[in-house]
Design an enzyme around this catalytic site. Structure first.
Site, mmCIF file in Angstrom:
data_model
loop_
_atom_site.group_PDB
_atom_site.id
_atom_site.type_symbol
_atom_site.label_atom_id
_atom_site.label_comp_id
_atom_site.label_asym_id
_atom_site.label_seq_id
_atom_site.Cartn_x
_atom_site.Cartn_y
_atom_site.Cartn_z
ATOM 1 N N ASN A 29 -18.009 31.339 -26.766
ATOM 2 C CA ASN A 29 -19.062 30.431 -26.896
ATOM 3 C C ASN A 29 -19.682 30.053 -25.861
ATOM 4 O OD1 ASN A 29 -16.691 30.312 -24.666
ATOM 5 N ND2 ASN A 29 -16.061 28.665 -24.983
ATOM 6 N N ASP A 31 -19.731 30.743 -22.837
ATOM 7 C CA ASP A 31 -19.169 30.259 -20.731
ATOM 8 C C ASP A 31 -19.499 31.251 -20.391
ATOM 9 O OD1 ASP A 31 -16.713 31.023 -21.616
ATOM 10 O OD2 ASP A 31 -15.561 29.542 -21.128
ATOM 11 N N ASP A 35 -12.669 35.774 -24.260
ATOM 12 C CA ASP A 35 -12.061 34.185 -24.809
ATOM 13 C C ASP A 35 -11.143 34.880 -25.974
ATOM 14 O OD1 ASP A 35 -13.368 33.361 -27.462
ATOM 15 O OD2 ASP A 35 -14.089 32.214 -25.703
ATOM 16 N N ASP A 104 1.143 40.741 -21.342
ATOM 17 C CA ASP A 104 1.216 41.063 -19.968
ATOM 18 C C ASP A 104 2.974 40.599 -19.564
ATOM 19 O OD1 ASP A 104 1.066 42.429 -17.428
ATOM 20 O OD2 ASP A 104 -1.089 42.775 -18.991
ATOM 21 N N ASP A 205 4.032 43.873 -15.556
ATOM 22 C CA ASP A 205 3.602 43.431 -14.292
ATOM 23 C C ASP A 205 4.583 44.310 -13.193
ATOM 24 O OD1 ASP A 205 0.905 43.841 -13.524
ATOM 25 O OD2 ASP A 205 2.354 42.024 -12.103
ATOM 26 N N GLU A 260 5.271 48.767 -15.549
ATOM 27 C CA GLU A 260 4.280 49.022 -15.168
ATOM 28 C C GLU A 260 4.873 49.418 -13.362
ATOM 29 O OE1 GLU A 260 0.190 48.028 -12.335
ATOM 30 O OE2 GLU A 260 1.926 46.902 -12.236
ATOM 31 N N HIS A 333 -7.542 47.826 -16.165
ATOM 32 C CA HIS A 333 -8.224 47.345 -15.759
ATOM 33 C C HIS A 333 -7.936 47.503 -13.719
ATOM 34 C CE1 HIS A 333 -3.862 46.219 -15.372
ATOM 35 N NE2 HIS A 333 -4.673 44.510 -14.821
ATOM 36 N N ASP A 334 -6.872 48.229 -13.126
ATOM 37 C CA ASP A 334 -6.941 48.258 -12.116
ATOM 38 C C ASP A 334 -7.553 49.661 -11.465
ATOM 39 O OD1 ASP A 334 -5.008 46.405 -11.737
ATOM 40 O OD2 ASP A 334 -3.924 47.388 -12.518
HETATM 41 O O1 TEU Z 1 -0.813 45.824 -10.811
HETATM 42 C C1 TEU Z 1 -0.066 47.145 -9.503
HETATM 43 C C2 TEU Z 1 0.100 47.492 -8.778
HETATM 44 O O2 TEU Z 1 0.347 47.896 -7.889
HETATM 45 C C3 TEU Z 1 -2.094 47.243 -8.103
HETATM 46 O O3 TEU Z 1 -2.053 47.155 -6.889
HETATM 47 C C4 TEU Z 1 -2.556 48.154 -8.526
HETATM 48 O O4 TEU Z 1 -1.959 49.569 -8.082
HETATM 49 C C5 TEU Z 1 -3.664 47.939 -7.493
HETATM 50 O O5 TEU Z 1 -4.691 47.242 -7.710
HETATM 51 C C6 TEU Z 1 -5.059 49.288 -7.780
HETATM 52 O O6 TEU Z 1 -5.784 49.410 -7.021
HETATM 53 C C7 TEU Z 1 -0.675 45.037 -10.508
HETATM 54 C C8 TEU Z 1 -2.057 44.916 -11.628
HETATM 55 O O7 TEU Z 1 -2.302 45.604 -13.126
HETATM 56 C C9 TEU Z 1 -3.088 44.187 -11.224
HETATM 57 O O8 TEU Z 1 -4.034 43.896 -12.107
HETATM 58 C C10 TEU Z 1 -2.523 42.976 -10.634
HETATM 59 O O9 TEU Z 1 -3.481 42.438 -9.380
HETATM 60 C C11 TEU Z 1 -1.083 42.879 -9.354
HETATM 61 O O10 TEU Z 1 -0.008 43.705 -10.594
HETATM 62 C C12 TEU Z 1 -0.503 42.138 -9.377
HETATM 63 O O11 TEU Z 1 0.238 41.157 -10.486
HETATM 64 CA CA CA Z 2 -15.591 31.631 -23.568
#
Ligand code: TEU
Ligand code: CA
Length: 561
Positions: A29, A31, A35, A104, A205, A260, A333-334
């Site tokens: 959309n 923004d 989404d 998640d 998580d 995780e 994503h980390d």
């Molecule tokens: O990540 C857990 C975690 O241990 C993080 O500290 C991760 O190791 C770090 O980002 C790497 O540098 C989970 C999620 O995957 C993360 O996105 C969240 O920020 C975190 O938990 C808190 O929920």
């Molecule tokens: Ca959007």
């Protein structure tokens, strides 16, 4: 593969998982924020790639201090992502395409804006007080020396009652008190609610952190604060609570669970995900992605040593054999982008090394996870300016390191460019149009400047692209039973250039050789009577593996050939 079933076979062992970070996937959309309707619009793309399961990073209501990992309502959808009708459509449309959805589950902590915490902080005798971890000041200061994983103290003082609450992550992510049975059952109720809706499992998580050492001892000091990990990871009741969760919730559904488990060892993993333990199906370990860490932990620019990398995979693949099940991933994503960390993201070798990593990962034993954009060989964004970063971890760490610990700003920036989480959070690169086709508006985080060269549209049309290589490798994984269920054996352990292993199921064998370097490497291990199953060069290797070459050979059982 599916003509045969036996006790150990499971749909989630045969599946390939694709992780979506919704904020950065597709904006419907304008923004600037990805989404749920955006995800729905890309389900056919995922179907064509061949994946079986989507792991959806959090889509729940959240004030977004940590992009949804700070949840204020577990049974509602983040406003920016859409609403529950959109979610129901996503689930239905995915299921229509035989794609499952794993949510998640973030239950080590909530947002400080969650109703439970809003209540909890009101007074010492509030019914929700004990849902969180509150401690009195010690000598007028924090209850102990623990440092938050997102910088600063892990304790936040709260005026209303003159006590501190624990937050392993940001101060807007207070830790839940899992020793409280009422809290645990609220979580189980919430899980039932999603499972009744039809979701196919959970990625949990930091589930290894839910049980804390009741003595809250000071941790070993490194930098400004003490290390809480030994007192929070794999704490005294973690397995008891997971078994309870399994008994009350998980065992009642045909679902997949992956924990995780920060700080996990092989021994602990066998407990979390041991076949007969009734806890989880598998866990993520972090030893391979932690290689190259230095004196400031993840804030480092050190390269990954291949021999160490091989030793870690050997330990995990062979260590879990027959007892548990592995989760195979290079990125999420980390983490920085896989090709930037483990491959070579120069224009010369990016495609070749991204394909090499795909083959190396997907032919090992375990369930493979592809993080969005990995199938395109997307690279680190390596932003130059702090103002381009959005991640709370990176921004807090910059301020602590530079302003409190006196690290030169340029040094910290070099670490962020290499290891910061935003490297993997830039928008998915769909095409060469403005903003890579991710949004018609202003994206919440800058698009990687290489999107005209690296994007899905271009790669879908090119039979030799990274994307089409992933398709092929995923197809083979679905076809070849040996790749899913065969035994794993590490080969050429002494080589510091070639990552090699063998898979074997009954009479069928698959040999994989991956050159992790830009050099030609002598290669004399072609198995006899084998045919090439897959490779990232057109021609078979001769006496050398070419730069970043990956090749898999198969020796078929007599009756199969
Ligand atoms: O990540 C857990 C975690 O241990 C993080 O500290 C991760 O190791 C770090 O980002 C790497 O540098 C989970 C999620 O995957 C993360 O996105 C969240 O920020 C975190 O938990 C808190 O929920
Ligand atoms: Ca959007």
């Amino acid at each position: 593969m599916r003509n045969q079933r036996w006790k150990g076979s499971k749909w989630w062992k045969e599946a390939v998982v694709y992780q979506i970070y919704p904020r950065s996937f597709c904006d419907s959309n304008g923004d600037g924020i990805g989404d749920l309707p955006g995800i729905i619009s890309k389900l056919d793309y995922l179907k064509q790639l061949g994946i079986d399961i989507i792991w959806l990073s959090p889509v729940y209501r959240s004030p977004n201090d940590d992009n949804g990992y700070d949840i204020s309502d577990y049974q509602d959808i983040m406003e920016e992502f859409g609403n529950m009708d959109d979610f129901d459509s996503l689930l239905r449309e995915a299921h229509e395409r035989n794609i499952r959805i794993v949510m998640d589950l973030v239950v080590n902590h909530t947002s400080d804006e969650h109703a439970w915490f809003v209540e909890s902080r009101k007074s010492k005798d509030n019914p929700y007080r004990d849902f969180y971890i509150w401690k009195d000041p010690k000598d007028g200061k924090e209850p102990n020396n623990w440092g938050s994983w997102f910088s600063g103290s892990a304790w936040q003082y709260d005026e209303a009652t003159g006590m501190y609450y624990l937050h392993i992550f940001s101060k807007k992510q207070p830790d839940l008190n899992w020793d409280n049975s009422a809290l645990r059952h609220k979580v189980y109720d919430m899980m039932h609610w999603w499972l009744e809706k039809g979701v196919d499992g959970f990625r949990m998580d930091v589930i290894s952190l839910i049980s804390k050492d009741p003595n809250f001892p000071d941790g070993e000091v490194n930098g400004l604060y003490g290390d809480l990990s030994p007192y929070c990871a794999h704490g005294p009741h973690v397995h008891e609570y997971l078994q309870e969760m399994n008994r009350e919730v998980l065992s009642k559904y045909d679902i997949m669970t992956v924990g995780e488990t920060s700080c996990v060892t092989v021994e602990e993993a066998k407990k979390y995900a041991g076949k007969d333990r009734n806890e989880l199906d598998m866990v993520f370990q972090f030893e391979h992605v932690s290689l190259g860490e230095g004196k400031y932990g993840k804030w480092s620019t050190d390269p990954v040593n291949l021999k160490e990398l091989k030793a870690v995979w050997k330990k995990w693949e062979e260590g879990l054999e027959g007892v548990s099940w592995n989760a195979l991933f290079w990125g999420n994503h980390d983490q920085p982008r896989a090709v930037s960390k483990f491959g070579n993201d120069s224009s010369e070798y990016r495609e070749r090394s991204a394909k090499m990593l795909a083959l190396c990962q997907m032919f090992m034993k375990g369930t493979p996870y592809v993080y969005q954009g990995e199938e395109l060989g997307m690279t680190n964004a390596s932003f130059d300016r702090l103002s381009d970063y959005r991640d709370v971890e990176s921004i807090n760490a910059y301020h602590e390191m530079v302003e409190q610990q006196g690290m030169p700003a340029e040094e910290m920036m070099s670490y962020l460019k290499r290891a910061g989480r935003d490297n993997a959070r830039t928008p998915m690169q769909w095409n060469g149009d403005v903003n890579a086709g991710f949004t018609t508006g202003e994206p919440w985080i800058a698009v990687n400047s290489n999107y005209r060269e690296i994007n899905a549209k271009r790669q879908m049309d090119d039979p030799r692209s990274v994307y089409n290589f992933y398709r092929e490798i995923i197809r083979l994984r679905h076809e070849e039973e040996v790749i899913v269920y065969g035994d794993f054996e590490m080969l050429l352990e002494e080589s510091d250039q070639i990552f090699a292993y063998k898979r074997k199921l009954r009479e069928t064998e698959v040999f994989v050789f991956c050159n992790f370097t830009p050099n030609h490497v002598k290669f004399e291990e072609q198995p006899a009577k084998a045919s090439v199953l897959a490779g990232n060069y057109e021609e078979e290797p001769g006496g050398y593996l070419r730069p970043y070459e990956a090749v898999a050979y198969k020796i078929s059982a007599p009756e199969e050939s």
